[in-house]
Design an enzyme around this catalytic site. Sequence first.
Site, PDB file in Angstrom:
ATOM      1  N   THR A 267      -3.256  -9.708  10.222  1.00 47.96           N
ATOM      2  CA  THR A 267      -4.207  -9.353   9.174  1.00 47.96           C
ATOM      3  C   THR A 267      -5.337 -10.362   9.161  1.00 47.96           C
ATOM      4  O   THR A 267      -5.107 -11.551   9.364  1.00 47.96           O
ATOM      5  CB  THR A 267      -3.543  -9.297   7.782  1.00 47.96           C
ATOM      6  OG1 THR A 267      -4.568  -9.196   6.779  1.00 47.96           O
ATOM      7  CG2 THR A 267      -2.691 -10.516   7.496  1.00 47.96           C
ATOM      8  N   SER A 268      -6.540  -9.877   8.930  1.00 54.47           N
ATOM      9  CA  SER A 268      -7.692 -10.786   8.861  1.00 54.47           C
ATOM     10  C   SER A 268      -7.825 -11.376   7.464  1.00 54.47           C
ATOM     11  O   SER A 268      -8.735 -12.151   7.194  1.00 54.47           O
ATOM     12  CB  SER A 268      -8.966 -10.037   9.246  1.00 54.47           C
ATOM     13  OG  SER A 268      -9.064  -8.857   8.490  1.00 54.47           O
TER      14      SER A 268
ATOM     15  N   HIS B 102       0.813  -1.215   0.000  1.00 53.28           N
ATOM     16  CA  HIS B 102       0.000   0.000   0.000  1.00 53.28           C
ATOM     17  C   HIS B 102       0.850   1.270   0.000  1.00 53.28           C
ATOM     18  O   HIS B 102       0.362   2.337   0.329  1.00 53.28           O
ATOM     19  CB  HIS B 102      -0.969  -0.018   1.189  1.00 53.28           C
ATOM     20  CG  HIS B 102      -1.967  -1.136   1.108  1.00 53.28           C
ATOM     21  ND1 HIS B 102      -2.652  -1.637   2.187  1.00 53.28           N
ATOM     22  CD2 HIS B 102      -2.385  -1.866   0.037  1.00 53.28           C
ATOM     23  CE1 HIS B 102      -3.457  -2.617   1.794  1.00 53.28           C
ATOM     24  NE2 HIS B 102      -3.306  -2.783   0.504  1.00 53.28           N
TER      25      HIS B 102
END
Length: 238
Positions: free
Chosen positions: A190-191, A121
């Site tokens: 992180t999911s 990102h």
Amino acid sequence: MEDKIELFKQLVNESNKIVFFGGAGVSTESGIPDFRSKDGLYNQQYKYPPEEILSHTFFLNNTDEFYKFYKDKMNSLKYEPNITHIKLAELENKGKLKAVITQNIDGLHQKAGSKIVYELHGSVLRNYCMKCNNFYDAEYVFNSEGIPKCECGGIIKPDVVLYEEGLDNNTIASSIFAIQNADMLIIAGTSLTVQPAASLIHYFRGNHLVLINRDSTPYDYKADLIINESLGKVFESI
Ligand SMILES: [Zn+2]
């Protein structure tokens, strides 16, 4: 839990091409808030939800308001790496870890000493003039008054992937290559619900897939080891 951490330690010991894939949970233990978690904090202070402020359209149309939020909420310069960042940098230094892939933009892996970091990102550490492409560091942007401007007069934009923007192709290709060649993949904090980042997991063909997260993820069924524990607690053991 002790058994699981012991097993994790053992897997790390026997692996030599480890790749770490991390999300917001890696940085929250440094005190950096996860702007995706809707705790209402942002909504009270700002007229718009963070997803709207951090979008390409909003940046272009409300640059001033964007930078108010950005400087207030995304300034990671005041935070320090935690034990997870530090241990990962050590593993890389020992030649056991080949890459860190992260969804975070705070630059804390580099601050801890990691060299190979693929930032899906983008990063607050890199900023470019939209007119002449001149580079500016994070200090310049976060310490500027109002909208940060280049000496040519152009508006400076952080090299951060905003909503509505695509991920960088080179970063994705490098991440895929690293995962394809890894013997151990650690996915943490992180999911695994943000795409296309989450789909990178499908490229892994190595021996050990480890998931470390507070809650369960849609990919738990693929993991050899699942640890629902704080990252710091797991990484301080290795
Ligand atoms: Zn310029």
